[in-house]
Write an enzyme that holds these catalytic residues in place. Structure first.
Site, PDB file in Angstrom:
ATOM      1  N   GLY B  72      11.377  42.430 -36.684  1.00  0.00           N
ATOM      2  CA  GLY B  72      12.603  42.740 -37.326  1.00  0.00           C
ATOM      3  C   GLY B  72      13.373  41.748 -38.104  1.00  0.00           C
ATOM      4  O   GLY B  72      13.932  42.043 -38.948  1.00  0.00           O
ATOM      5  N   ASN B 152      22.706  46.333 -30.310  1.00  0.00           N
ATOM      6  CA  ASN B 152      21.705  45.876 -29.080  1.00  0.00           C
ATOM      7  C   ASN B 152      22.340  45.295 -27.843  1.00  0.00           C
ATOM      8  O   ASN B 152      21.717  45.399 -26.827  1.00  0.00           O
ATOM      9  CB  ASN B 152      20.896  44.825 -29.651  1.00  0.00           C
ATOM     10  CG  ASN B 152      21.464  43.728 -30.064  1.00  0.00           C
ATOM     11  OD1 ASN B 152      22.416  43.749 -31.047  1.00  0.00           O
ATOM     12  ND2 ASN B 152      21.149  42.634 -29.598  1.00  0.00           N
ATOM     13  N   SER B 200      11.698  47.298 -35.976  1.00  0.00           N
ATOM     14  CA  SER B 200      10.641  46.670 -35.459  1.00  0.00           C
ATOM     15  C   SER B 200       9.728  47.646 -34.270  1.00  0.00           C
ATOM     16  O   SER B 200      10.467  48.367 -33.699  1.00  0.00           O
ATOM     17  CB  SER B 200      11.260  45.462 -34.427  1.00  0.00           C
ATOM     18  OG  SER B 200      10.004  45.039 -33.816  1.00  0.00           O
ATOM     19  N   THR B 238      -2.203  38.332 -45.296  1.00  0.00           N
ATOM     20  CA  THR B 238      -3.126  39.356 -44.952  1.00  0.00           C
ATOM     21  C   THR B 238      -2.394  39.987 -43.687  1.00  0.00           C
ATOM     22  O   THR B 238      -1.657  39.518 -42.943  1.00  0.00           O
ATOM     23  CB  THR B 238      -4.359  38.769 -44.447  1.00  0.00           C
ATOM     24  OG1 THR B 238      -4.936  38.012 -45.413  1.00  0.00           O
ATOM     25  CG2 THR B 238      -5.294  39.970 -44.033  1.00  0.00           C
ATOM     26  N   CYS B 326      25.064  31.256 -19.723  1.00  0.00           N
ATOM     27  CA  CYS B 326      24.285  30.583 -18.820  1.00  0.00           C
ATOM     28  C   CYS B 326      22.959  31.056 -18.883  1.00  0.00           C
ATOM     29  O   CYS B 326      21.792  30.298 -18.970  1.00  0.00           O
ATOM     30  CB  CYS B 326      24.757  30.951 -17.400  1.00  0.00           C
ATOM     31  SG  CYS B 326      26.234  30.235 -17.089  1.00  0.00           S
TER      32      CYS B 326
END
Lengths: 170, 390
Positions: B72, B152, B200, B238, B326
């Protein structure tokens, strides 16, 4: 990620809780940086008779608090003054690089608690916590870009006016 | 004890059908689609079959509009940089929003260092972009608007159709980062009327290492990778054929099962949110309550920090994600959570819980039970909670 000792102190932390009748208290950190630590000490015959902590933070911050209180308990004030971030990190068998600041926080909180105890003993009145110490930016407050003085949008990691990267010091 | 995976957005299992197809391809299809002999022809056959499945999943008008990439992130880089380079003569202004993924934000930051200008529009408390703000931000120099589909971190789905109505009228290209949405909710590139759309395969039970970029026919864009003539000269290198085969099968399954998966996810989301509200006090459910990804719940747990919650849940074999500074290694709280109005402390205590077709109600219930105890334990340790309690 963490050592076994860290996980042990994180899972079963020692000496948790507020101490209402503490002889000294040290508070460091703030939520903006992600962690905050309070250390309370009770002193008798120049020894740290009892010690406890309250911590808002990650696994490392909690483990540091727990280990620190374990190390300091029973020590004389002079001995406790020699406890450093390094000794706490070593006792925990190491911390990940990005967590070393957690050990600094612990050592600082203990030293502040000792200073508070000594000040109280000497009859000094503690200055009230200055509001500017609490760097709690909330939504709606806008910061200025240190490079071009444009209004910085809190949502962006860079200044939308000049493109400079923002960091925590803004 | 088996692991309860409630961090689907980070990693989700390859479905058995996907695994089988990939194993078969490993054994059989080692050919290079660019070769003109029989091994090449066979490879081309499976490559184009996979492309057809992706074409159907996003309802593209033609398989020629689908380009395979490595992720993605590559698709997003390709879309934004490719447009910026191809249209530099027309202008250098790009419009985005404050809650985009870092793949978008950091790509734009790079372009700003190369002379592009970027306007980032803010979102409301639900994480919604206002199309009117986009319209206002457009200048004669604007060449691209890039806005994500499903977010997300908080799940909110943006009003893409309303935005493309504006960009189409002004003849400005539109790119949509739909990585968190494709394969999760129905995506129809023709209905949305986007010019470019990134996705993705690892978001819908396909393998990592396969992304895709939808390019509407006629869109002028430069390649990101130059070299051979693969993908009609639009992406050299490729092809990752084994991965692409897996992505194709995953896309086919996602298309076929879309309705039942969405319903299943909605049911789990509903159960989880109700349970959180019932069992845990002082929480904030982030994102829009209706216009949102069905497979994602974002919850800010006040007075405690996210990484310690994640570690304690992990001890009980439950995986969730946190956006705490964190845990992520960043030094500041999530830009998305700050943008929707969370303060720093609440942002630090935010969990992102994501699930999929294999997730059961029993797993959601188990999370709720364990989380209740974990929150209680951590709050007992928290100076912030202590202050509130007096």
């Amino acid at each position: 990620m963490y050592s076994k000792v860290v996980m042990d102190h994180f899972k079963t932390p020692r000496n948790v809780g507020e101490m209402k009748d503490a002889d000294g208290m040290g508070e460091v950190g703030n939520p903006v940086c992600g962690d905050m630590m309070n250390i309370y000490i009770k002193v008798e015959d120049d020894h740290i008779k009892d010690i406890s902590f309250l911590t808002f933070g990650c696994g490392a911050a909690i483990a540091v608090s727990s280990m620190l209180t374990d190390i300091a308990k029973g020590k004389t004030i002079e001995e406790a003054k020699k406890i450093t971030n390094k000794s706490v990190a070593e006792a925990l068998e190491g911390l990940p690089k990005n967590k070393l600041h957690c050990s600094n926080l612990g050592a600082d909180a203990l030293q502040l608690a000792i200073k508070d105890y000594e000040d109280r003993k000497a009859g000094k009145v503690r200055p009230p916590a200055r509001p500017e110490d609490r760097h709690e930016h909330t939504h709606g407050e806008s910061c200025k870009c240190p490079y071009c003085n444009g209004d910085v949008n809190a949502g962006l990691e860079f200044c939308s006016h000049c493109g400079k990267e923002m960091n925590d010091s803004h | 004890m088996s692991i309860i995976n409630l961090d689907y957005i980070s990693a989700n299992p390859l479905l058995p059908e996907v695994q089988d197809a990939m194993v078969k391809a490993i054994k059989k299809n080692y050919g290079n689609p660019s070769s003109s002999h029989r091994l090449g022809d066979e490879a081309t056959g499976v490559l184009e079959l996979a492309r057809k499945s992706i074409t159907a999943l996003i309802n593209s008008a033609s398989p020629e509009e689908v380009v395979f990439t490595s992720s993605g992130t590559e698709s997003i880089n390709h879309a934004i940089k490719g447009v910026a380079l191809a249209h530099a003569g027309k202008g250098k202004h790009i419009i985005t929003s404050n809650i985009e993924h870092n793949a978008v934000l950091k790509t734009l930051r790079r372009l700003m260092k190369m002379g592009c200008k970027v306007t980032s529009v803010s979102v409301d408390e639900y994480g919604l972009v206002s199309p009117a703000d986009i319209a206002r931000a457009i200048t004669d120099e604007t060449i691209l608007v890039t806005i994500m589909h499903g977010n997300n971190e908080v799940g909110t789905i943006q009003p893409i159709k309303e935005i493309t109505r504006i960009t189409r009228e002004k003849d400005i290209l539109f790119h949509c980062d739909a990585v968190a949405s494709v394969g999760i909710v129905p995506i129809d590139v023709q209905e949305l009327d986007v010019d470019l759309l990134s996705f993705s395969a690892n978001q819908f039970n396909g393998p990592s290492g396969v992304g895709g970029l939808y390019m509407r026919r006629g869109v002028k864009i430069w390649p990101l990778l130059d070299g051979g003539d693969q993908e009609n000269g639009r992406r050299a290198g490729t092809e990752n054929l084994i991965g692409i085969v897996g992505a194709g099968v995953a896309a086919e399954l996602a298309s076929r099962e879309m309705e039942s998966r969405v319903n299943h996810a909605k049911n789990l989301k509903d159960r989880l949110i109700k349970g959180l509200k019932k069992k845990i006090g002082d929480i904030i459910i982030n994102g829009h309550h209706e216009i949102s990804l069905p497979n994602l719940v974002s919850v800010s747990v006040k007075y405690i920090e996210g990484e310690s919650i994640v570690l304690m849940l992990d001890e009980e074999n439950i995986t969730v994600s946190t956006r705490s500074a964190c845990a992520s290694g960043a030094l500041r709280a999530s830009h998305v959570l700050l943008s929707v109005g969370r303060d720093y402390a609440d942002a630090q205590g935010t969990l992102v819980i994501t699930f999929g077709k294999e997730t059961t109600e029993a797993e959601i219930d188990r999370l709720l039970d364990v989380l209740e105890t974990v929150v209680e334990t951590l709050r007992k340790m928290s100076p912030l909670y202590n202050k509130v309690q007096g």
